[in-house]
Design a protein around this motif. Structure first.
Motif, PDB file in Angstrom:
ATOM      1  N   GLY A  71       0.760  -1.239   0.000  1.00 62.78           N
ATOM      2  CA  GLY A  71       0.000   0.000   0.000  1.00 62.78           C
ATOM      3  C   GLY A  71       0.795   1.297   0.000  1.00 62.78           C
ATOM      4  O   GLY A  71       0.233   2.369  -0.226  1.00 62.78           O
ATOM      5  N   THR A  72       2.101   1.214   0.259  1.00 61.30           N
ATOM      6  CA  THR A  72       2.881   2.443   0.413  1.00 61.30           C
ATOM      7  C   THR A  72       2.990   3.232  -0.900  1.00 61.30           C
ATOM      8  O   THR A  72       2.742   4.444  -0.924  1.00 61.30           O
ATOM      9  N   ALA A  73       3.354   2.520  -1.980  1.00 61.08           N
ATOM     10  CA  ALA A  73       3.490   3.204  -3.271  1.00 61.08           C
ATOM     11  C   ALA A  73       2.156   3.819  -3.725  1.00 61.08           C
ATOM     12  O   ALA A  73       2.133   4.988  -4.129  1.00 61.08           O
ATOM     13  N   CYS A  76       1.501   7.010  -1.747  1.00 54.54           N
ATOM     14  CA  CYS A  76       2.382   8.092  -2.200  1.00 54.54           C
ATOM     15  C   CYS A  76       1.927   8.636  -3.551  1.00 54.54           C
ATOM     16  O   CYS A  76       1.984   9.850  -3.798  1.00 54.54           O
ATOM     17  N   ARG A  77       1.460   7.739  -4.409  1.00 59.26           N
ATOM     18  CA  ARG A  77       0.922   8.182  -5.707  1.00 59.26           C
ATOM     19  C   ARG A  77      -0.265   9.115  -5.473  1.00 59.26           C
ATOM     20  O   ARG A  77      -0.384  10.178  -6.075  1.00 59.26           O
ATOM     21  N   ALA A  78      -1.146   8.739  -4.546  1.00 60.11           N
ATOM     22  CA  ALA A  78      -2.327   9.559  -4.249  1.00 60.11           C
ATOM     23  C   ALA A  78      -1.910  10.901  -3.630  1.00 60.11           C
ATOM     24  O   ALA A  78      -2.492  11.949  -3.937  1.00 60.11           O
ATOM     25  N   TYR A  79      -0.897  10.874  -2.781  1.00 63.31           N
ATOM     26  CA  TYR A  79      -0.381  12.090  -2.134  1.00 63.31           C
ATOM     27  C   TYR A  79       0.019  13.111  -3.202  1.00 63.31           C
ATOM     28  O   TYR A  79      -0.327  14.286  -3.129  1.00 63.31           O
ATOM     29  N   ALA A 118      -0.239   2.534   8.035  1.00 64.88           N
ATOM     30  CA  ALA A 118      -0.237   3.979   8.259  1.00 64.88           C
ATOM     31  C   ALA A 118       1.027   4.571   7.642  1.00 64.88           C
ATOM     32  O   ALA A 118       2.081   3.917   7.638  1.00 64.88           O
ATOM     33  N   GLU A 119       0.900   5.769   7.098  1.00 64.13           N
ATOM     34  CA  GLU A 119       2.043   6.444   6.486  1.00 64.13           C
ATOM     35  C   GLU A 119       2.052   7.904   6.941  1.00 64.13           C
ATOM     36  O   GLU A 119       0.991   8.542   6.971  1.00 64.13           O
ATOM     37  N   GLY A 277      13.210   8.315  -0.234  1.00 66.98           N
ATOM     38  CA  GLY A 277      13.437   8.537  -1.669  1.00 66.98           C
ATOM     39  C   GLY A 277      12.234   8.220  -2.544  1.00 66.98           C
ATOM     40  O   GLY A 277      12.246   8.481  -3.750  1.00 66.98           O
ATOM     41  N   LEU A 278      11.185   7.632  -1.956  1.00 69.00           N
ATOM     42  CA  LEU A 278      10.104   7.087  -2.787  1.00 69.00           C
ATOM     43  C   LEU A 278       9.324   8.145  -3.574  1.00 69.00           C
ATOM     44  O   LEU A 278       9.082   8.014  -4.770  1.00 69.00           O
ATOM     45  N   ILE A 279       8.938   9.226  -2.886  1.00 70.04           N
ATOM     46  CA  ILE A 279       8.118  10.256  -3.550  1.00 70.04           C
ATOM     47  C   ILE A 279       8.884  10.845  -4.747  1.00 70.04           C
ATOM     48  O   ILE A 279       8.321  11.054  -5.817  1.00 70.04           O
ATOM     49  N   GLU A 280      10.181  11.036  -4.567  1.00 68.92           N
ATOM     50  CA  GLU A 280      10.992  11.582  -5.655  1.00 68.92           C
ATOM     51  C   GLU A 280      11.056  10.585  -6.822  1.00 68.92           C
ATOM     52  O   GLU A 280      10.983  10.967  -7.987  1.00 68.92           O
TER      53      GLU A 280
END
Ligand code: HAM
Length: 398
Positions: A71-73, A76-79, A118-119, A277-280
């Protein structure tokens, strides 16, 4: 999920709402599938998840889609997609839903399973890492998971990790003749694997091997020390485990996992870490973040056998003659609208079987409707019976 599991599932959801909601996390649900590319980029091309465990399909329009393995990726995509970087940071989100991995099913490992996660996106402070660890500990406690152990480590920065890998490879090559054939063959591909080996020769070599935790730079080491102090402050015990690895490539710095001794081979109940580093990686500006996810089935397994569940009802409406079934139908509906738990006969049974059934479903009262709407009201625990008017049934038992 079978009906007998429902109450415990609801407990997990309630725990999420109170514990995570109480700390300011807001619920988010992302779609069951995403563009395949999202997971390949973030979870990592070389991971088992991406190489072997994704349910990937073509949507008929030339797009490759994948049932979400984690669920993390997606969060972050939704963010990014919904401009959440413009909100006050960190943006704190939680989720509960099903995830999919093509693994060989066994106890505690399923191809479709549930996670609660949770993130916290947009904060790099050690306080945020510690907050997520504490929240996961509280969730597990609330659900009643037993025999828990928290393993904690730090991966440092990608650069430290790359340098360490080279150092470990040289160390392994220098001791090559004492390693098992298996480990020797994988020095280049996966030197870290040597820490998991069971043969005595390799184990002896690994006792002296350099560990990544000793190679952290000053700022990563300081961050890790602070996370530990914060956990000490609130009495959360942990074990530092420099060999802790998790099957996702996006982590840096803090890494953690709760295990339960009551689970057998699939002992990981929940875990997570920092992923600055994921969001970048998916097109945003550099944004630090940290999170966790726990497997709902495993949480419940670690909590032990469910108590036999009975959901007693207030009123069972039986019919003495078939002609009374319309009155029974109306009465049971009215009773539910008045806030009672009520059922009417749906299987066309004899009166005797209806009473037996009412007993089995745990009815407090049974109303037996007869000729001309006469009603006999039976208290199922005392066996006492009395005649009441149809319009008085609900009042008589509330
Ligand atoms: P993960 O460790 O891959 O992390 O999965 C989290 C939890 O999901 C595991 O600890 C386990 O309880 C459960 N789980 C995983 N695979 C299965 C399966 N096949 N059957 C049953 N349960 C399973 C993540 O997914 C990361 N997204 C966690 C995270 C959030 N990291 C940062 N933020």
């Amino acid at each position: 999920m079978l009906p007998e599991d429902a109450a415990r599932r609801e407990l997990v959801e309630r725990a999420g709402r109170t514990i995570l909601g109480g700390a300011g996390y807001r619920r988010i649900e992302t779609p069951a599938f995403e563009a395949t590319e999202l997971f390949v980029r973030t979870v990592g091309e070389a991971t088992d998840i991406v190489r072997k465990e994704m349910y990937t399909f073509d949507d008929g329009g030339g797009r490759s889609l994948t049932l979400r393995p984690e669920g993390t990726a997606p969060v972050c995509r939704a963010y990014l997609e919904h401009g959440m970087h413009k909100l006050p940071q960190p943006v704190k989100l939680w989720y509960l839903g099903s995830f999919f991995r093509a693994e060989a099913p066994q106890r505690g490992r399923y191809r479709q399973f549930w996670q609660i996660g949770a993130e916290a996106i947009g904060s790099g402070t050690p306080e945020t890492d510690a907050e997520l660890i504490v929240l996961l500990a509280e969730l597990l406690e609330e659900v009643g998971a037993h025999q828990l152990k928290l393993r904690l480590s730090s991966l440092g920065s990608p650069q430290t990790r790359a340098e360490y890998r080279e150092e470990l490879k040289s160390y392994l090559r220098a001791n090559e003749e004492r390693l098992s054939g298996d480990v020797r063959e994988r020095i280049e591909l996966n030197p870290l694997r040597a820490f998991d080996a069971s043969d005595p020769g390799t184990r002896e070599v690994m006792r002296e091997a350099p560990v990544l935790l000793d190679r952290l730079d000053e700022s990563d080491a300081g961050h890790f020390t602070r996370v530990r102090e914060l956990l000490d402050d609130v009495g959360i015990s942990y074990e530092i485990d420099p060999t802790l690895v998790r099957g996702l490539d996006y982590y840096n710095r803090t890494l953690f996992e709760f295990e339960s001794g009551s689970l057998g081979a699939q002992s990981g109940v929940g875990g997570g870490g920092r992923y600055d580093g994921l969001i970048e990686q998916i097109g945003g500006s550099p944004t630090p973040a940290v999170g966790f996810a726990a497997g709902v089935e495993r949480m419940l397994m670690a909590a032990g056998e469910p108590e036999a569940e009975t959901q007693p009802i207030d009123l069972f409406v039986a019919v003495a003659i078939q002609e009374a079934s319309r009155e029974a139908w109306k009465l049971s509906r009215e009773a539910r609208r008045a806030g009672l738990r009520a059922q009417s006969e749906l299987a066309g049974r004899s009166l005797k079987s209806q009473l037996r059934h009412a007993d089995r479903v745990g009815a407090r009262y049974t109303a037996i409707i007869g000729d001309e709407g006469e009603v006999t009201l039976r208290n199922m625990s005392t066996g006492e019976q009395r005649d009441v008017a149809l319009s008085e049934v609900i009042g008589a038992i509330t």
